[in-house]
Design a protein around this motif. Structure first.
Motif, PDB file in Angstrom:
ATOM      1  N   LYS A 109       0.827  -1.211   0.000  1.00  0.00           N
ATOM      2  CA  LYS A 109       0.000   0.000   0.000  1.00  0.00           C
ATOM      3  C   LYS A 109       0.861   1.261   0.000  1.00  0.00           C
ATOM      4  O   LYS A 109       0.377   2.343  -0.314  1.00  0.00           O
ATOM      5  N   SER A 168      -0.309   3.175  -4.061  1.00  0.00           N
ATOM      6  CA  SER A 168      -0.063   1.745  -3.896  1.00  0.00           C
ATOM      7  C   SER A 168       0.850   1.215  -5.001  1.00  0.00           C
ATOM      8  O   SER A 168       0.835   1.694  -6.133  1.00  0.00           O
ATOM      9  N   GLU A 176      -2.483  -2.930  -7.240  1.00  0.00           N
ATOM     10  CA  GLU A 176      -3.869  -3.064  -6.812  1.00  0.00           C
ATOM     11  C   GLU A 176      -4.644  -3.849  -7.853  1.00  0.00           C
ATOM     12  O   GLU A 176      -4.385  -3.736  -9.047  1.00  0.00           O
ATOM     13  N   GLY A 205      -8.170  -0.623  -6.866  1.00  0.00           N
ATOM     14  CA  GLY A 205      -7.859   0.709  -6.350  1.00  0.00           C
ATOM     15  C   GLY A 205      -9.092   1.385  -5.795  1.00  0.00           C
ATOM     16  O   GLY A 205      -9.361   2.550  -6.078  1.00  0.00           O
ATOM     17  N   VAL A 226      -9.234   5.023  -4.426  1.00  0.00           N
ATOM     18  CA  VAL A 226      -9.277   6.114  -5.402  1.00  0.00           C
ATOM     19  C   VAL A 226     -10.730   6.400  -5.785  1.00  0.00           C
ATOM     20  O   VAL A 226     -11.179   7.544  -5.775  1.00  0.00           O
ATOM     21  N   THR A 244      -2.290   9.524  -6.789  1.00  0.00           N
ATOM     22  CA  THR A 244      -2.256   8.073  -6.905  1.00  0.00           C
ATOM     23  C   THR A 244      -1.181   7.616  -7.882  1.00  0.00           C
ATOM     24  O   THR A 244      -0.460   8.426  -8.471  1.00  0.00           O
ATOM     25  N   SER A 245      -1.085   6.313  -8.060  1.00  0.00           N
ATOM     26  CA  SER A 245      -0.032   5.713  -8.873  1.00  0.00           C
ATOM     27  C   SER A 245      -0.343   5.772 -10.363  1.00  0.00           C
ATOM     28  O   SER A 245      -1.493   5.638 -10.774  1.00  0.00           O
ATOM     29  N   SER A 249      -4.774  -0.206 -12.702  1.00  0.00           N
ATOM     30  CA  SER A 249      -6.149   0.225 -12.469  1.00  0.00           C
ATOM     31  C   SER A 249      -6.219   1.617 -11.858  1.00  0.00           C
ATOM     32  O   SER A 249      -7.167   2.362 -12.108  1.00  0.00           O
ATOM     33  N   GLN A 250      -5.215   1.977 -11.063  1.00  0.00           N
ATOM     34  CA  GLN A 250      -5.230   3.312 -10.463  1.00  0.00           C
ATOM     35  C   GLN A 250      -5.153   4.393 -11.549  1.00  0.00           C
ATOM     36  O   GLN A 250      -5.875   5.386 -11.505  1.00  0.00           O
ATOM     37  N   THR A 265      -1.205  11.740 -10.931  1.00  0.00           N
ATOM     38  CA  THR A 265      -0.545  10.432 -10.870  1.00  0.00           C
ATOM     39  C   THR A 265       0.969  10.588 -10.822  1.00  0.00           C
ATOM     40  O   THR A 265       1.527  11.510 -11.416  1.00  0.00           O
TER      41      THR A 265
END
Length: 198
Positions: free
Chosen positions: A31, A104, A107, A110, A113, A125-126, A130-131, A142
């Motif tokens: 995470k 993370s 994932e 995610g 999010v 987020t990453s 999926s993020q 991102t």
């Protein structure tokens, strides 16, 4: 170490003008909450005034995260650990935050999010998987979750440029709304009928 007890009340209300960064997810190495705390510590040393709130119960291993959090507490940093919370408390915490930091390393979906965006809260987020897919419709910044400088720089920007947060909130408001029945219909069409697949 014992897990920090869950707060049985709603998330702490906003006090003054100090921005709130919410870091969500179970306490597990993938995470990557440790990277968020590292970025926060760098920014606190620069003199930025903000609070980090962590939501999520103990996962299978918090050997890296726990000592970092303990050090920040010992140094008097504005870090609040809410532990595991109810759905209502999570919603309150998401709505009270200025932004959510969820970087993370991997994932399946995610969900944090999507939950933050559903509450109208911008997300850091990453930039993969999926993020990134969730982020593409707007409301997110991102970063490479393995790049400490990128996380720190993005967090600094979001904490010091209110116009950037407003831009992200406007993007969230313009994201297309989908109902569960619409999502189920699309999934059925893709999986069962083979239509609409990428």
């Amino acid at each position: 170490m014992t897990e920090a007890p869950a707060d049985t009340t709603a998330a702490p209300p906003r006090t003054g003008t100090r921005p709130v960064v919410l870091c969500t997810g179970s306490r597990e190495p993938h995470k990557n909450q440790r990277a968020v705390l590292h970025a926060a510590e760098r920014l606190w040393r620069e003199g930025l005034d903000f609070e980090v709130r962590m939501v999520g119960g103990r996962g299978w291993n918090e050997d890296v995260l726990r000592p970092a959090a303990d050090r920040l507490h010992a140094d008097g940093r504005p870090l609040t650990e809410l532990g595991r919370v109810s759905d209502a408390e999570l919603t309150a915490a998401l709505r009270a935050a200025d932004l959510v930091a969820f970087v993370s390393l991997h994932e399946g979906y995610g969900l944090p999010v999507a939950e933050a965006l559903a509450c109208g809260t911008p997300v850091l987020t990453s930039d993969f998987g999926s993020q990134r897919e969730i982020a593409e419709a707007g409301g997110c910044v991102t970063v490479d979750p393995r790049d400490d400088d990128a996380i720190t720089d993005a967090l600094r920007t979001l904490l010091t440029r209110p116009e950037e947060l407003e831009r992200l909130r406007a993007e969230i408001a313009s994201r297309p709304a989908r109902t569960w029945p619409e999502y189920a219909d699309e999934l059925w069409t893709c999986l069962v009928q083979g239509e609409g697949a990428r």
